[in-house]
Design a protein around this motif. Structure first.
Motif, short mmCIF file in Angstrom:
data_model
loop_
_atom_site.label_atom_id
_atom_site.label_comp_id
_atom_site.label_asym_id
_atom_site.label_seq_id
_atom_site.Cartn_x
_atom_site.Cartn_y
_atom_site.Cartn_z
N GLN A 209 -7.95 -2.95 7.97
CA GLN A 209 -8.25 -1.53 8.07
C GLN A 209 -9.13 -1.09 6.90
N ALA A 212 -12.76 -1.94 7.47
CA ALA A 212 -13.40 -1.02 8.41
C ALA A 212 -13.77 0.29 7.70
N TRP A 213 -12.86 0.82 6.88
CA TRP A 213 -13.12 2.08 6.19
C TRP A 213 -14.18 1.92 5.11
N LYS A 215 -16.69 -0.05 5.33
CA LYS A 215 -17.94 -0.07 6.08
C LYS A 215 -18.38 1.34 6.46
N GLU A 216 -17.40 2.24 6.70
CA GLU A 216 -17.72 3.62 7.04
C GLU A 216 -18.03 4.48 5.83
#
Length: 258
Positions: A209, A212-213, A215-216
């Motif tokens: 998780q 993913a964050w 990357k954002e």
């Protein structure tokens, strides 16, 4: 229609029993679906390797090798700049590895051997001692997934809840009460069913998780808070243990900033 072999593959000698290719990849590099005439072991120097192989996504940190049997169509995405090693495996040796894509743990011995091959720039194997060392790759053991699952009736609701809310800090003791079990029983089932402890499995969910964050563009302190860490330093310590360096360095590598 199956994709053709690459021109590079067609120019290489058959692995006997291994053939090594060393490359450097830039961040955000995509590899379209392709295949190889031999089985392939993939090794990265840092971060995570993502392969779509056998119709599923394999995510492996640098502690693991990724094994793919010959002729299997696969695609890959490289998030961060890295050194990469591709090891082609002869049919005879591949027959002793799993028939499906999986992860192979880099034991200290396997890691030392691969690093020695890299430093000596071994490509085709010609030395008898080197050939003997290939045996260690098939003895290292394998796991099907970095984040294994279980259909166990007591573990399943726990795993589903953690996947849905990675920042949930419910202890194993409290989970035991919810699923009408004991902490000792659940701890034993985690080891038997998943091959790791409750905390280790939850940390892997949190890591995926966090990636993913990152990357954002989320700030590290926000990620730490959402994942249930009391301080950013506690999250950074977990991340470093799993990936090998800090979240900010991972973000820079992902952006190709060195």
């Amino acid at each position: 229609m199956l994709p053709p072999y690459s021109a590079i593959d067609l120019q290489l000698p058959p692995p006997a029993p291994l053939y090594f290719r060393y490359e450097q990849f830039m961040a955000n590099t995509d590899f379209e679906p392709h295949r190889h005439p031999w089985g392939q072991i993939n090794r990265i120097s840092l971060g995570l390797l993502e392969l779509v192989l056998d119709d599923r996504r394999l995510i492996a940190p640098a502690d693991y090798l990724v094994w793919g049997p010959a002729e299997r169509v696969h695609a890959a995405h490289v998030r961060q700049a890295m050194d990469y090693l591709s090891v082609y495996v002869s049919p005879a040796l591949a027959a002793r590895l799993p028939a499906h894509a999986c992860l192979i743990a880099q034991t200290p011995l396997v890691r030392a051997l691969l690093e020695d091959f890299r430093q000596r720039e071994v490509a085709a194997m010609s030395d008898a001692w080197d050939v003997c060392q290939a045996e260690h790759l098939v003895r290292a053991g394998s796991v099907d997934s970095y984040l294994p699952d279980s259909s166990d009736r007591q573990l399943q609701p726990i795993l589903a809840a953690i996947r849905a809310t990675p920042g949930d800090n419910t202890t194993l003791g409290h989970w035991a009460q919810r699923v009408h079990s004991t902490e000792r029983t659940l701890a034993r089932r985690f080891q038997q069913q998943l091959g790791m402890s409750f905390v280790q499995w939850r940390n892997r969910v949190r890591l995926l998780q966090a990636l993913a964050w990152l990357k954002e563009g989320w700030p590290v302190q926000d990620i730490a808070a959402q994942l249930g860490y009391g301080t950013p330093s506690a999250f950074i310590a977990m991340f470093g243990k799993q990936v090998g360096f800090s979240p900010e360095r991972y973000r820079r590598q992902m952006r190709g900033e060195g």
